[in-house]
Scaffold this motif. Structure first.
Motif, PDB file in Angstrom:
ATOM      1  N   LEU A  75      63.674  77.870  24.616  1.00 44.95           N
ATOM      2  CA  LEU A  75      64.601  76.875  24.074  1.00 44.95           C
ATOM      3  C   LEU A  75      63.972  75.486  24.114  1.00 44.95           C
ATOM      4  N   GLY A  76      63.311  75.168  25.222  1.00 46.22           N
ATOM      5  CA  GLY A  76      62.642  73.880  25.335  1.00 46.22           C
ATOM      6  C   GLY A  76      61.539  73.719  24.308  1.00 46.22           C
ATOM      7  N   ALA A  77      60.757  74.788  24.092  1.00 47.28           N
ATOM      8  CA  ALA A  77      59.686  74.737  23.098  1.00 47.28           C
ATOM      9  C   ALA A  77      60.248  74.610  21.690  1.00 47.28           C
ATOM     10  N   THR A  78      61.352  75.298  21.418  1.00 46.85           N
ATOM     11  CA  THR A  78      61.985  75.231  20.092  1.00 46.85           C
ATOM     12  C   THR A  78      62.418  73.806  19.770  1.00 46.85           C
ATOM     13  N   VAL A  79      63.133  73.193  20.704  1.00 45.69           N
ATOM     14  CA  VAL A  79      63.633  71.832  20.483  1.00 45.69           C
ATOM     15  C   VAL A  79      62.491  70.823  20.524  1.00 45.69           C
ATOM     16  N   GLY A  80      61.593  70.992  21.505  1.00 51.03           N
ATOM     17  CA  GLY A  80      60.523  70.013  21.699  1.00 51.03           C
ATOM     18  C   GLY A  80      59.492  69.995  20.591  1.00 51.03           C
ATOM     19  N   LEU A  81      59.271  71.134  19.935  1.00 52.17           N
ATOM     20  CA  LEU A  81      58.305  71.180  18.839  1.00 52.17           C
ATOM     21  C   LEU A  81      58.950  70.824  17.502  1.00 52.17           C
ATOM     22  N   THR A  82      60.161  71.323  17.283  1.00 55.09           N
ATOM     23  CA  THR A  82      60.805  71.130  15.987  1.00 55.09           C
ATOM     24  C   THR A  82      61.097  69.660  15.711  1.00 55.09           C
ATOM     25  N   GLY A  83      61.666  68.952  16.688  1.00 52.57           N
ATOM     26  CA  GLY A  83      62.053  67.564  16.473  1.00 52.57           C
ATOM     27  C   GLY A  83      60.902  66.666  16.060  1.00 52.57           C
ATOM     28  N   PRO A  84      59.863  66.537  16.877  1.00 53.09           N
ATOM     29  CA  PRO A  84      58.747  65.659  16.497  1.00 53.09           C
ATOM     30  C   PRO A  84      58.064  66.084  15.203  1.00 53.09           C
ATOM     31  N   THR A  85      57.951  67.406  14.965  1.00 52.63           N
ATOM     32  CA  THR A  85      57.328  67.871  13.726  1.00 52.63           C
ATOM     33  C   THR A  85      58.155  67.445  12.521  1.00 52.63           C
ATOM     34  N   ALA A  86      59.488  67.557  12.633  1.00 52.71           N
ATOM     35  CA  ALA A  86      60.366  67.163  11.529  1.00 52.71           C
ATOM     36  C   ALA A  86      60.370  65.660  11.307  1.00 52.71           C
ATOM     37  N   GLY A  87      59.831  64.902  12.255  1.00 50.78           N
ATOM     38  CA  GLY A  87      59.759  63.457  12.090  1.00 50.78           C
ATOM     39  C   GLY A  87      58.708  63.018  11.098  1.00 50.78           C
ATOM     40  N   VAL A  88      57.721  63.886  10.831  1.00 51.70           N
ATOM     41  CA  VAL A  88      56.641  63.516   9.904  1.00 51.70           C
ATOM     42  C   VAL A  88      56.501  64.488   8.747  1.00 51.70           C
ATOM     43  N   ILE A  89      57.127  65.675   8.860  1.00 56.07           N
ATOM     44  CA  ILE A  89      57.126  66.646   7.772  1.00 56.07           C
ATOM     45  C   ILE A  89      58.574  66.907   7.409  1.00 56.07           C
ATOM     46  N   ASN A  90      58.856  67.065   6.138  1.00 55.09           N
ATOM     47  CA  ASN A  90      60.225  67.356   5.712  1.00 55.09           C
ATOM     48  C   ASN A  90      60.798  68.499   6.542  1.00 55.09           C
ATOM     49  N   ASN A  91      62.007  68.305   7.092  1.00 52.76           N
ATOM     50  CA  ASN A  91      62.512  69.267   8.061  1.00 52.76           C
ATOM     51  C   ASN A  91      62.885  70.624   7.471  1.00 52.76           C
ATOM     52  N   GLY A 146      65.219  65.261  14.630  1.00 50.98           N
ATOM     53  CA  GLY A 146      63.851  64.794  14.402  1.00 50.98           C
ATOM     54  C   GLY A 146      63.732  63.950  13.156  1.00 50.98           C
ATOM     55  N   GLY A 147      64.620  64.194  12.189  1.00 52.74           N
ATOM     56  CA  GLY A 147      64.578  63.402  10.965  1.00 52.74           C
ATOM     57  C   GLY A 147      64.905  61.939  11.174  1.00 52.74           C
ATOM     58  N   THR A 148      65.475  61.601  12.342  1.00 54.27           N
ATOM     59  CA  THR A 148      65.822  60.202  12.624  1.00 54.27           C
ATOM     60  C   THR A 148      64.673  59.450  13.294  1.00 54.27           C
ATOM     61  N   LEU A 149      63.519  60.085  13.461  1.00 53.01           N
ATOM     62  CA  LEU A 149      62.424  59.448  14.198  1.00 53.01           C
ATOM     63  C   LEU A 149      61.602  58.491  13.347  1.00 53.01           C
ATOM     64  N   THR A 150      61.424  58.806  12.065  1.00 59.44           N
ATOM     65  CA  THR A 150      60.611  57.948  11.193  1.00 59.44           C
ATOM     66  C   THR A 150      61.279  57.831   9.826  1.00 59.44           C
ATOM     67  N   LEU A 151      60.783  56.909   9.038  1.00 62.24           N
ATOM     68  CA  LEU A 151      61.329  56.696   7.698  1.00 62.24           C
ATOM     69  C   LEU A 151      61.188  57.939   6.837  1.00 62.24           C
ATOM     70  N   VAL A 152      60.088  58.696   7.005  1.00 61.42           N
ATOM     71  CA  VAL A 152      59.840  59.859   6.148  1.00 61.42           C
ATOM     72  C   VAL A 152      60.424  61.141   6.734  1.00 61.42           C
ATOM     73  N   GLY A 153      61.201  61.031   7.814  1.00 62.32           N
ATOM     74  CA  GLY A 153      61.735  62.225   8.454  1.00 62.32           C
ATOM     75  C   GLY A 153      62.717  62.979   7.588  1.00 62.32           C
ATOM     76  N   THR A 154      63.450  62.277   6.735  1.00 59.44           N
ATOM     77  CA  THR A 154      64.409  62.939   5.856  1.00 59.44           C
ATOM     78  C   THR A 154      64.640  62.072   4.628  1.00 59.44           C
ATOM     79  N   SER A 155      65.093  62.709   3.553  1.00 60.43           N
ATOM     80  CA  SER A 155      65.257  61.985   2.288  1.00 60.43           C
ATOM     81  C   SER A 155      66.327  60.902   2.384  1.00 60.43           C
ATOM     82  N   THR A 156      67.328  61.081   3.243  1.00 58.65           N
ATOM     83  CA  THR A 156      68.377  60.066   3.356  1.00 58.65           C
ATOM     84  C   THR A 156      67.843  58.780   3.983  1.00 58.65           C
ATOM     85  N   ASN A 157      66.859  58.876   4.858  1.00 57.38           N
ATOM     86  CA  ASN A 157      66.234  57.664   5.408  1.00 57.38           C
ATOM     87  C   ASN A 157      65.570  56.860   4.301  1.00 57.38           C
ATOM     88  N   ILE A 158      64.841  57.556   3.448  1.00 55.47           N
ATOM     89  CA  ILE A 158      64.146  56.886   2.341  1.00 55.47           C
ATOM     90  C   ILE A 158      65.159  56.264   1.393  1.00 55.47           C
TER      91      ILE A 158
END
Length: 631
Positions: free
Chosen positions: A103-119, A155-167
């Motif tokens: 569970l920790g690996a699922t949350v810990g990897l998915t969030g930061p990855t989704a911050g720079v790649i479309n989730n 994770g999409g809330t971490l960077t501008l490119v994390g999700t289309s709504t941020n852009i």
């Protein structure tokens, strides 16, 4: 403060908003079609909406729309490197059979990855990876897939490119406040939101998520199709001997039974998914699929006999020698199969694939499957080939969430991947998913795009388009792969909905709503009003698209803030963060829909787990915005 008068134009726009919301919620039309219809209507009623032709079509030329398209392509370039897939091997080695570690690996990897790649592609890759690890560890996938979706959203809330709504929010901020949002401008708050959300998913959520899918369950049991499968023998004197399969299936008395032959056992050989022209021989054992009554009628009419009362299970339908596997597929939102039946999708002809059952939310279709019209999020039980699974995955039409005979990410390995895997074995790195030779280039291009935009050297839209050019020019992606990577449904949704926000501003509709909110909450402190906007936007995002929520709510939030003398940018950020908080329904966010079927969840599961998280983040985000940007 007095509420401004409601103009005729504003009433027309509100009527269009109401119709659009009904269509979004009911999905009577696809969301992108609704958006384009809205765009057309806005121009036809231009005497009331006050939009020129250029303004009506401005969504197609919006920097936000173009940036989102470019980010889809850049994300595809990174995904094709194999870096995300390779994480699965390391995660399995780290987690072992520990539920907390996985569970920790699922949350810990998915969030930061989704911050720079479309989730969305991140979740598409992680669903089979996490499901396979959970199954091998004897754990229920239901424990992990809902947190997987929520972590991707956070994770999409971490960077501008994390999700289309941020852009999109950045583009609206530029238009309304002359303040385009920087790449990492809101990252400090995003980190806080992600950490609080991750803590909730690690501590509270496990007690709220039921084990809907038991660990290590047979696929035929999961879809409850064992009573819809039967073995029958063809005796020596049968009239069916020497006749093609299609004539065999027409041998019933009334012609109304819906029975299919999914396999022929001929001595030691297995003949999978026979073509209609294949002839039946004496001594054949047919595996039939259909309702029990239909099968009984067919057996009696055709003079066949049941070979055994033993149920047909996953092992019977999975034959490595015949290159047949039983698999679970999830249809993506952009799948070309959506709206079609199995026959119309030509799954048998083009993919050598037989659909045995379809799960849609709480509904399960196991008979007359050929009449089922597919919807996004449907989970299919199919008998097919590993190569067909690879083609379905590569085409983006389906996620392979489970497969008989091992890890689904290994079962669907393509020929190119097998060749690269062989190279890995020769260099002593056997067992790891292969990396593309273009990996350093693709990762470097994405890092360059983010760096250039973060430093303000170029606008994000120009940097992203430059990255797309480099992806294609360096061979990381072909032109066709770049076009295929784009979710054109999202593109048309953005282009169609953006003018609606403009019409609300031009007709005074946003000002009117702001006046209502201000008059109704005049005794609330500014931070409470900020939290109210977060909550309203989040609730709206749960029933319509986040894109529509941002377009509708940001103009109202900015106008409200200006009327009460508050910080308008803070209110805009509250709406932006809330649009990524559609935790309470499976339809509010694409990633929720993707895990809905594979996790076996019910609608109420999302409400039970998502509602406390939504309320928690309402307080955290409002206080965080107030502390960093002020209100």
């Amino acid at each position: 403060m007095a509420v401004p008068p409601l103009s005729t134009g504003a009433m027309v726009v509100f009527a269009l908003v109401f119709v659009a919301l009904v269509l979004f919620v009911t999905e009577a039309l696809p969301t992108d079609v609704t958006a384009v219809a809205l765009l057309v209507t806005l121009y036809v009623l231009r005497d009331w909406t006050n939009l020129s032709l250029a303004e009506t079509l401005s969504g197609f030329a919006s920097p936000a729309t173009i940036t989102v398209v470019a980010m889809y392509i850049l994300s595809e370039g990174v995904q094709r490197t194999g870096v995300v897939d390779r994480l699965g091997s390391h995660v399995a080695a780290f987690t072992g059979k520990s539920e907390k570690r996985l569970l920790g690996a699922t949350v810990g990897l998915t969030g930061p990855t989704a911050g720079v790649i479309n989730n969305t592609p991140v979740v598409a890759v992680f669903i089979p990876m996490i499901s396979g690890i959970a199954e091998r560890a004897g754990l229920s996938r239901s424990t992990f897939l809902l947190p997987l979706s929520y972590a991707a959203m956070l994770g999409g809330t971490l960077t501008l490119v994390g999700t289309s709504t941020n852009i999109l929010a950045s583009d609206l901020s530029r238009t309304l406040l002359d303040h385009p949002i920087g790449m990492f401008e809101f990252t400090p708050l995003g980190i806080v939101v992600f950490l609080v959300g991750a803590a909730y998913l690690m501590t509270v959520a496990p007690h709220l998520v039921p084990e809907r899918v038991p660990a290590a369950v047979d696929l035929t049991e999961r879809f409850e199709v064992q009573n819809y499968l039967a073995r029958v023998g063809v005796p020596e004197g049968s009239d069916l001997v020497g006749r093609p399969i299609d004539e065999t299936l027409a041998a019933d008395v009334d012609g109304d039974t819906d029975v299919r032959v999914v396999q022929i056992r001929r001595g030691e050989d297995v003949v999978p998914v026979p073509s209609p022209e294949r002839t039946v021989e004496a001594g054949d054992v047919l595996v039939l699929h259909g309702h029990a009554d239909d099968v009984d009628s067919f057996v009696a009419a055709a003079g066949l006999r049941r070979r055994s009362r033993v149920r047909v299970d996953e092992d019977d339908l999975h034959h490595p020698d015949a290159e047949r596997v039983l698999a679970e597929l999830v249809l993506t939102g952009g799948s070309e199969f959506v709206g079609e039946t199995p026959a119309e999708a030509r799954l048998q002809e083009w993919y050598d694939t037989t659909v045995l059952a379809v799960r849609r939310g709480d509904e399960l279709y196991r008979a007359n499957v050929d009449d089922v019209r597919f919807e996004a999020g449907d989970v299919l039980l199919v008998q097919t080939t590993p190569d067909a699974l690879g083609r379905l995955r590569e085409g983006g039409d389906a996620i392979v969430s489970d497969a008989s005979g091992g890890d689904p990410t290994e079962v669907v390995e393509t020929a190119a991947e097998r060749e690269a895997s062989t190279a890995d074995e020769e260099t002593g790195r056997e067992g790891l998913p292969p990396l593309s030779p273009k990996t350093p280039l693709a990762l470097g291009i994405v890092a360059g795009v983010i760096g250039v935009a973060a430093l303000g050297l170029l606008p994000i839209v120009v940097a992203a388009l430059g990255g797309v050019v480099l992806m294609v020019a360096t061979g990381c992606l072909t032109t066709s792969e770049a076009y295929d990577a784009v979710s054109w449904r999202v593109f048309f949704l953005l282009a169609g909905v953006l003018p609606l926000g403009l019409a609300m501003r031009e007709t005074g509709g946003a000002e009117f709503l702001a006046g209502l909110l201000v008059s109704g909450a005049e005794f609330l402190p500014a931070v409470a009003l900020l939290a109210l906007f977060y909550l309203l936007t989040g609730l709206l995002a749960n029933v319509i698209t986040p894109v529509a929520s941002v377009v509708l709510m940001i103009p109202v939030a900015v106008d409200t803030a200006q009327r009460v003398g508050a910080e308008a940018f803070s209110f805009l950020l509250a709406v932006m963060f809330a649009s990524s908080a559609a935790f309470m329904t499976p339809i509010g966010y694409q990633t929720n829909l993707m895990v809905y079927g594979p996790g076996g969840y019910t609608f109420s599961d999302f409400l039970r787990v998502g509602a406390p998280l939504q309320l928690l983040l309402t307080a955290v985000t409002a206080l965080g915005i107030a502390a960093i940007w002020g209100v």
